[in-house]
Design an enzyme around this catalytic site. Structure first.
Site, PDB file in Angstrom:
ATOM      1  N   ARG A  44       2.706  13.968  19.192  1.00 27.58           N
ATOM      2  CA  ARG A  44       2.712  15.385  19.564  1.00 27.58           C
ATOM      3  C   ARG A  44       4.083  15.661  20.142  1.00 27.58           C
ATOM      4  O   ARG A  44       4.377  15.255  21.270  1.00 27.58           O
ATOM      5  CB  ARG A  44       1.607  15.643  20.598  1.00 27.58           C
ATOM      6  CG  ARG A  44       1.284  17.109  20.815  1.00 27.58           C
ATOM      7  CD  ARG A  44       0.265  17.293  21.948  1.00 27.58           C
ATOM      8  NE  ARG A  44       0.913  17.246  23.251  1.00 27.58           N
ATOM      9  CZ  ARG A  44       0.263  17.132  24.412  1.00 27.58           C
ATOM     10  NH1 ARG A  44      -1.057  17.041  24.443  1.00 27.58           N
ATOM     11  NH2 ARG A  44       0.928  17.101  25.548  1.00 27.58           N
ATOM     12  N   HIS A  84       1.033  20.471  24.815  1.00 29.23           N
ATOM     13  CA  HIS A  84      -0.207  20.800  24.103  1.00 29.23           C
ATOM     14  C   HIS A  84      -0.136  22.183  23.478  1.00 29.23           C
ATOM     15  O   HIS A  84      -0.510  22.379  22.324  1.00 29.23           O
ATOM     16  CB  HIS A  84      -1.396  20.729  25.064  1.00 29.23           C
ATOM     17  CG  HIS A  84      -2.676  21.189  24.456  1.00 29.23           C
ATOM     18  ND1 HIS A  84      -3.358  20.455  23.509  1.00 29.23           N
ATOM     19  CD2 HIS A  84      -3.385  22.337  24.618  1.00 29.23           C
ATOM     20  CE1 HIS A  84      -4.439  21.120  23.132  1.00 29.23           C
ATOM     21  NE2 HIS A  84      -4.476  22.259  23.789  1.00 29.23           N
ATOM     22  N   TYR A 141       2.433  15.420  33.224  1.00 27.76           N
ATOM     23  CA  TYR A 141       1.516  14.272  33.151  1.00 27.76           C
ATOM     24  C   TYR A 141       2.012  13.163  32.218  1.00 27.76           C
ATOM     25  O   TYR A 141       1.391  12.119  32.134  1.00 27.76           O
ATOM     26  CB  TYR A 141       0.119  14.737  32.695  1.00 27.76           C
ATOM     27  CG  TYR A 141       0.126  15.603  31.437  1.00 27.76           C
ATOM     28  CD1 TYR A 141       0.233  15.008  30.182  1.00 27.76           C
ATOM     29  CD2 TYR A 141       0.038  16.981  31.511  1.00 27.76           C
ATOM     30  CE1 TYR A 141       0.255  15.788  29.035  1.00 27.76           C
ATOM     31  CE2 TYR A 141       0.061  17.770  30.361  1.00 27.76           C
ATOM     32  CZ  TYR A 141       0.161  17.167  29.129  1.00 27.76           C
ATOM     33  OH  TYR A 141       0.197  17.925  27.994  1.00 27.76           O
TER      34      TYR A 141
HETATM   35  C1  LIG Z   1     -15.609  22.097  23.094  1.00 27.98           C
HETATM   36  C2  LIG Z   1     -14.233  22.298  23.642  1.00 27.98           C
HETATM   37  N1  LIG Z   1     -13.910  21.797  24.838  1.00 27.98           N
HETATM   38  C3  LIG Z   1     -12.684  21.972  25.359  1.00 27.98           C
HETATM   39  C4  LIG Z   1     -11.719  22.661  24.670  1.00 27.98           C
HETATM   40  C5  LIG Z   1     -10.318  22.863  25.259  1.00 27.98           C
HETATM   41  N2  LIG Z   1      -9.342  22.067  24.498  1.00 27.98           N
HETATM   42  C6  LIG Z   1      -8.668  22.597  23.470  1.00 27.98           C
HETATM   43  S1  LIG Z   1      -7.717  21.476  22.683  1.00 27.98           S
HETATM   44  C7  LIG Z   1      -8.170  20.250  23.738  1.00 27.98           C
HETATM   45  C8  LIG Z   1      -7.622  18.863  23.568  1.00 27.98           C
HETATM   46  C9  LIG Z   1      -7.807  18.353  22.178  1.00 27.98           C
HETATM   47  O1  LIG Z   1      -7.281  17.077  22.051  1.00 27.98           O
HETATM   48  P1  LIG Z   1      -7.294  16.300  20.669  1.00 27.98           P
HETATM   49  O2  LIG Z   1      -8.645  16.361  20.079  1.00 27.98           O
HETATM   50  O3  LIG Z   1      -6.726  14.961  20.882  1.00 27.98           O
HETATM   51  O4  LIG Z   1      -6.388  17.166  19.712  1.00 27.98           O
HETATM   52  P2  LIG Z   1      -4.838  17.470  19.853  1.00 27.98           P
HETATM   53  O5  LIG Z   1      -4.719  18.770  20.559  1.00 27.98           O
HETATM   54  O6  LIG Z   1      -4.221  16.355  20.607  1.00 27.98           O
HETATM   55  O7  LIG Z   1      -4.328  17.538  18.467  1.00 27.98           O
HETATM   56  C10 LIG Z   1      -9.060  20.734  24.687  1.00 27.98           C
HETATM   57  C11 LIG Z   1      -9.643  19.936  25.786  1.00 27.98           C
HETATM   58  C12 LIG Z   1     -12.097  23.178  23.424  1.00 27.98           C
HETATM   59  N3  LIG Z   1     -11.237  23.880  22.675  1.00 27.98           N
HETATM   60  N4  LIG Z   1     -13.342  22.977  22.932  1.00 27.98           N
END
Ligand SMILES: Cc1ncc(C[n+]2csc(CCOP(=O)(O)OP(=O)(O)O)c2C)c(N)n1
Ligand SMILES: Cc1ncc(C[n+]2csc(CCOP(=O)(O)OP(=O)(O)O)c2C)c(N)n1
Ligand SMILES: [Mg+2]
Ligand SMILES: [Mg+2]
Lengths: 339, 328, 339, 328
Positions: free
Chosen positions: A254, A258, A267
């Site tokens: 990444r 985020h 972090y």
């Molecule tokens: C059910 C749910 N819980 C929390 C969130 C908030 N949220 C959005 S993206 C994310 C992290 C996702 O991480 P990952 O699956 O590793 O994908 P990345 O963003 O790293 O590609 C979170 C906690 C959400 N969108 N949906």
């Protein structure tokens, strides 16, 4: 004499890819990156309130979606899937229009946040925000094709943090039971917002979970589009043969925080952030293409210039589109005329 | 015309729709070989095969989510939740996804899905096999919610639901599945979604109800007529969302008194919406406060029959509430 | 001379079990079976409207819960867990009282259906009906002990159909991430009501899923209480050492229909149903104890007679208890005096 | 007395409770090192460590279910759902399990759990970062539901929730997190659950509201006083379940007119319960129909600001509704 041809070292021909194909893959990666970068600029300029980026994921996305047949196969992507959406047929203009939330944006007519792609005309399921839900939709699409006896393969993608949602388990298990034609792509960038892999994934491998559902899980270097293509092509063939799903875990980086609301320096180890650039898939692939004699500096520059023009035009056109009209905001809750 | 009970009417509706339209498929737990734990899909697996009558794993989110994917692909899935009590693992799929897709895709995708759910108490099912949880869905924009109270309506509304271009939550009260038989029109009997049924006309007060409460309210109306000379109008809502406010308000305009009855608990229950609608739009018609009679404020139907009887509504309780209201 | 002692062939001494221990395990199995059979009789007699049975699961339940420390460890069981509940400290009378839904029933005061055990005084979490939810509670108990630094191990059990619930995935993954002290026991009887393993579990092995969470999964003959004890003891030690969870898949048989509302002849091959008796864990263990010289016909008969008396008394006492009073039905929605 | 915004007040409440009681722990996504996506837990991870401020995997059912297990074990977990919109994967745990345990175990187990959820629109969050989904919880027996509208209430109600022996859903409107600062009493400032607050007395009509709508209603009341000479009484419900009907009815008895305002959609929304309660128990006081002003019937807040502005309530819309009601 094949062994003297540096291009053969790339290995793409064994995969059934022509020189043109790999250049086109490269072009898709560049285009996705250029759209992405443009959107950050627009965000900083105050034109877009929020952006969530696919930077670092492009090789994995282009590679895994490349075997999919446009207008026949289906995709249920996630919010980082800019390059996947582009490979599946959405244009740079579609993406920028969606981010500007214009009234005729194909994804949602301005109703959804940035990052929520979708286009029925391209067989791309509309992204929603609760992570992981799309995995069940891909399984359902595959189930639909299986019930009807159609030749269709569905692909879906999600992050490694998301792999811990219960719905993913239910979907993978069911796909395993009936050997449904679906490809699961986990784009593992090591972080779920601020929570690192070690605190997300028991056992540290998402691919390892596939075995528990009775189908193969493979880990692949998500920085290498051809490696990703190779596993996705095998998965596609497997699905078409009726042998069932495959879980691909593409290890990616990444490159950004985020989202534009986040600051990863809070972090993430500064040394790690510093080092990220070295894992950028775009220079990596560009260098490989050069080494293979498929790309020259001039050709690269020309391609980038072409893309820049495309993006400029896309932005201009997107910006010129009308904003959504509040008078339509109540529409399409239900099919109209139906009640 | 055939004499059917509600369970048979439901089965017939699915059978006829599957015959009519090869895109209609059923999925759920034990719906195949066993024919469903209540027998609603009995015989259909043998007739339509493994794929169109699909036994899923024990995974409710999968059932809803896969129905959504299949509907996007062009099928018309009819999903069964084995009990309404077990729909919660699918709540995210239903509320976040199924109810919103048309709106958020600006009409690019629509979802002709029916989710059938046996609900309701009085069957010795205790906290987890007795729930009337329609409120979670009636307050969810993008869903339609249907709850038939007669065999003819069960058939006609289920057919309408299967043909509907949007997702429908179809509530089947377990206690009336086999309670009685009644005439059901043959063939293409479709009852439109969104219309209430004046099950019994009356002039002294209106009783609004649905599902099993229709039967209780009609019995109560008989008793009120017999014992008190009170003519209660019984309005079976049938569709909870969209609500047929026109019929509701017309009834209150006639009677001036409204009693809203449901088995679900009172606080925040569906009756609150019915009462609030009448109180607002029917204010001028009201000669007495809109009154709600509902299940008690406990988190589920307790098991022992002493406790269950305490919980459940019945004709006598309705009569009592109607008497107070009429006396206001 | 150990090699001439038939009892040593049983292998229990290597597991740290005395002769008395194994006889006590056998006694628990018999007691659970006797309670279970009595409840079917009461159901047929119209005294209990519904029963859901643990017949066939007794060896697995007694074996896996045997290493748990009463009043220190915790259990989150499921609706077939009669033998587990008894091993954890509930009495035959408690179980029968719960089925009669008496007012002072320790599980719920008559509020819950038959099969929904629980007793705070025995560290047994109250069973609810939505399958699989208890797995998260066991994980939460283990998390609680881990946060406080307590020496506590939680155990939870569920069926193989239930293993496909998303919540189980979320719980197992989290337990894997933090190496929580929890033991997951899947009692795989091959059927989830009418749906067989092949249509439930992709890959056909529940144990295989553990690896994907970074902890061991073991399959064990659930008809053999000592084999079950052995794996559970190792799992308990592992948990106590801080090495984390174990998933035990005990292969058992469901000797009865799913419940008194079900008729398994509608969907299960008659030959299979016929053959079930051969896999009954009670004669199996009884025979092994005899072969080991630990049990004689007389001792067995005496034990059974004793249990019968216990059950008769339990039933009589349970039946004499007061029914719940409707005047209390509204109570304990919230802590009283709190609002 | 410190001048704090709501976010700071919430953080302070958690900090003080964690200091006071070693059994209080926090868990949720990104609550640790990052301090939460809104910063509500900032600094607490550094102060209380990895275990008492626990970053969970992305698994909402786990968050709720593990909180329940830990609460049975004796801890007092305060769980954060990152957005109220993402609570649905945990719905089964909250509704089937957490809300019912005390009742179904006949008081053998109780669950002192708080689930904090940022909710509400007007923050460019679109359909999935804007929801006001309190209705799903206000209609669930066994839960308590709280939604503060001031920094002092945020601190005092969160403390009361953490100390409460039963599960509390704690709704924090995102738009007011940093909207303004106000005095917050130091130390053990506990606001009891279940009491509404008459935020502004008035005599011509009562406006019932909570969360962000408190601020809008107070502004509307200013405008009504200034421009129309209408004295609106603003009642901030603060606790939605249990509802302080006494204060509600007393207000309607004074004013004779009730306007119920919330951001969630109208049909089946929480306002239906408030309106139905007033319509039934306050019938004699009412000089005009109980009127609801609520979010529109669409499945979520649409993103583009044209659409979001259309969706959101604001002081002007409240003024307009109040004027019609006053003119009735
Ligand atoms: C059910 C749910 N819980 C929390 C969130 C908030 N949220 C959005 S993206 C994310 C992290 C996702 O991480 P990952 O699956 O590793 O994908 P990345 O963003 O790293 O590609 C979170 C906690 C959400 N969108 N949906
Ligand atoms: C969430 C949920 N869905 C459906 C049910 C209905 N149901 C009860 S038991 C059962 C089958 C369980 O099978 P398995 O997990 O294999 O356990 P077994 O009964 O075989 O021991 C089903 C479908 C339920 N209780 N909970
Ligand atoms: Mg990630
Ligand atoms: Mg089973």
């Amino acid at each position: 004499m094949a062994e003297l041809d540096p291009a053969s070292a790339l290995g793409h021909r064994e995969l059934g890819l022509t020189d043109e194909d790999v250049l086109s893959m490269y072009g898709h990666m560049l285009l996705a990156r250029a759209v992405d970068e443009r959107m950050w600029l627009m965000q900083r300029a105050g034109k877009i309130p929020f952006i969530i980026s696919g930077q670092g994921h492009e090789a994995a996305q282009v590679g895994t979606t490349w075997p999919m047949r446009r207008n026949q196969d289906w995709m249920a992507p996630y919010y980082r899937s800019i390059a996947s959406a582009i490979t599946f047929g959405m244009s740079a203009e579609d993406i920028i229009t969606a981010h500007l939330a214009k009234g005729d944006d194909v994804s949602s007519g301005g109703r959804q946040m940035p990052g929520h792609y979708g286009a029925a005309r391209n067989n791309i399921v509309s992204v929603s925000s609760p992570v992981g839900t799309q995995v069940l939709h891909a399984v359902g699409l595959a189930m639909g094709a299986w019930v009807r006896g159609d030749d269709m393969v569905a692909i879906t993608s999600f992050g490694e943090g998301t792999s811990n949602q219960g719905e993913i388990h239910e979907g993978m298990n069911f796909a395993g039971v009936h050997k449904l034609p679906v490809i699961f792509v986990c784009e593992n960038n090591g972080w779920a917002i601020s929570v690192p892999l070690e605190r997300q994934v028991g056992g540290l491998s998402v691919a390892a979970r596939a075995e528990g559902y009775g189908f193969p899980g493979v880990t692949v270097d998500g920085g290498d589009p051809l490696a990703c293509y190779a596993v996705a092509r095998a998965a596609h063939q497997r699905a078409q043969r009726g042998d069932g799903p495959t879980l691909i875990e593409a290890r990616v980086v990444r490159l950004t925080s985020h989202s534009s609301d986040d600051d990863q320096r809070r972090y993430r180890d500064p040394a790690e952030v510093e080092e990220l650039k070295e894992h950028d898939p775009i220079p990596f692939f560009s260098n490989r293409l050069r080494a293979a004699g498929l790309l020259t500096d001039e050709a690269d520059a020309a391609l980038r210039a072409e893309i820049k023009t495309e993006i400029n035009e896309a932005q201009a056109q997107a910006e010129a589109r009308p904003d959504p009209d509040a008078a339509t905001a109540h529409r399409w809750v239900y099919a109209e005329g139906a009640d | 015309m055939a004499e059917l009970n509600i369970l048979e009417a439901i089965r017939l509706a699915m059978d006829e729709e599957m015959e009519r339209d090869p895109d209609v498929m059923l999925l759920g737990e034990d719906v195949g070989r066993k024919g469903g734990v209540f027998g609603a899909t009995e015989g259909l697996w043998a007739k339509y095969g493994d794929k169109r009558v699909l036994d899923t794993p024990l995974s409710e989110a999968l059932i809803a989510g896969a129905a959504m994917g299949a509907a996007m692909y062009g099928l018309r899935p009819v999903a069964e939740m084995q009990f309404a009590d077990f729909v919660y693992p699918a709540f995210n799929q239903i509320v976040s996804e199924i109810s919103r897709l048309r709106y958020r895709s600006n009409n690019s995708f629509g979802l002709p899905i029916v989710i059938r759910m046996p609900y309701g108490g009085g069957v010795h099912g205790a906290l987890y096999h007795s729930q009337s949880n329609e409120t979670y869905f009636t307050s969810t924009v993008g869903l339609k919610v249907v709850a038939p109270g007669t065999p003819a309506d069960a058939k006609g509304l289920l057919k309408a639901s299967i043909r509907d271009p949007d997702p429908v939550m179809f509530f089947e009260h377990k206690k009336v599945y086999r309670l009685f038989r009644a005439d059901v029109p043959d063939g293409d009997h479709v009852v439109p979604i969104g219309r209430a049924d004046v099950a019994r006309p009356g002039k002294h007060l209106s009783i609004f109800c649905y599902g099993y409460m229709r039967i209780c309210a009609l019995e109560a109306a008989e008793m009120l007529a017999r014992e008190d000379g009170l003519e209660a109008e019984v309005v079976d809502l049938r569709t909870l969302r969209p609500l047929d406010t026109e019929t509701l308000l017309a009834s209150v305009a006639r009677t001036g008194r409204a009693l809203v009855v449901h088995e679900a608990n009172r606080f925040g229950g569906f009756g609150a919406e019915v009462a609030a609608t009448i109180a607002e739009a029917g204010f001028e018609s009201l000669d007495a406060p809109v009154t709600r009679l509902a299940g008690p404020e406990v988190p589920g139907v307790p098991y022992h029959h002493n406790l269950e009887d305490w919980f459940m509504l019945n004709p006598a309780k309705i009569v009592e509430a109607a008497r107070s209201l009429a006396a206001y």
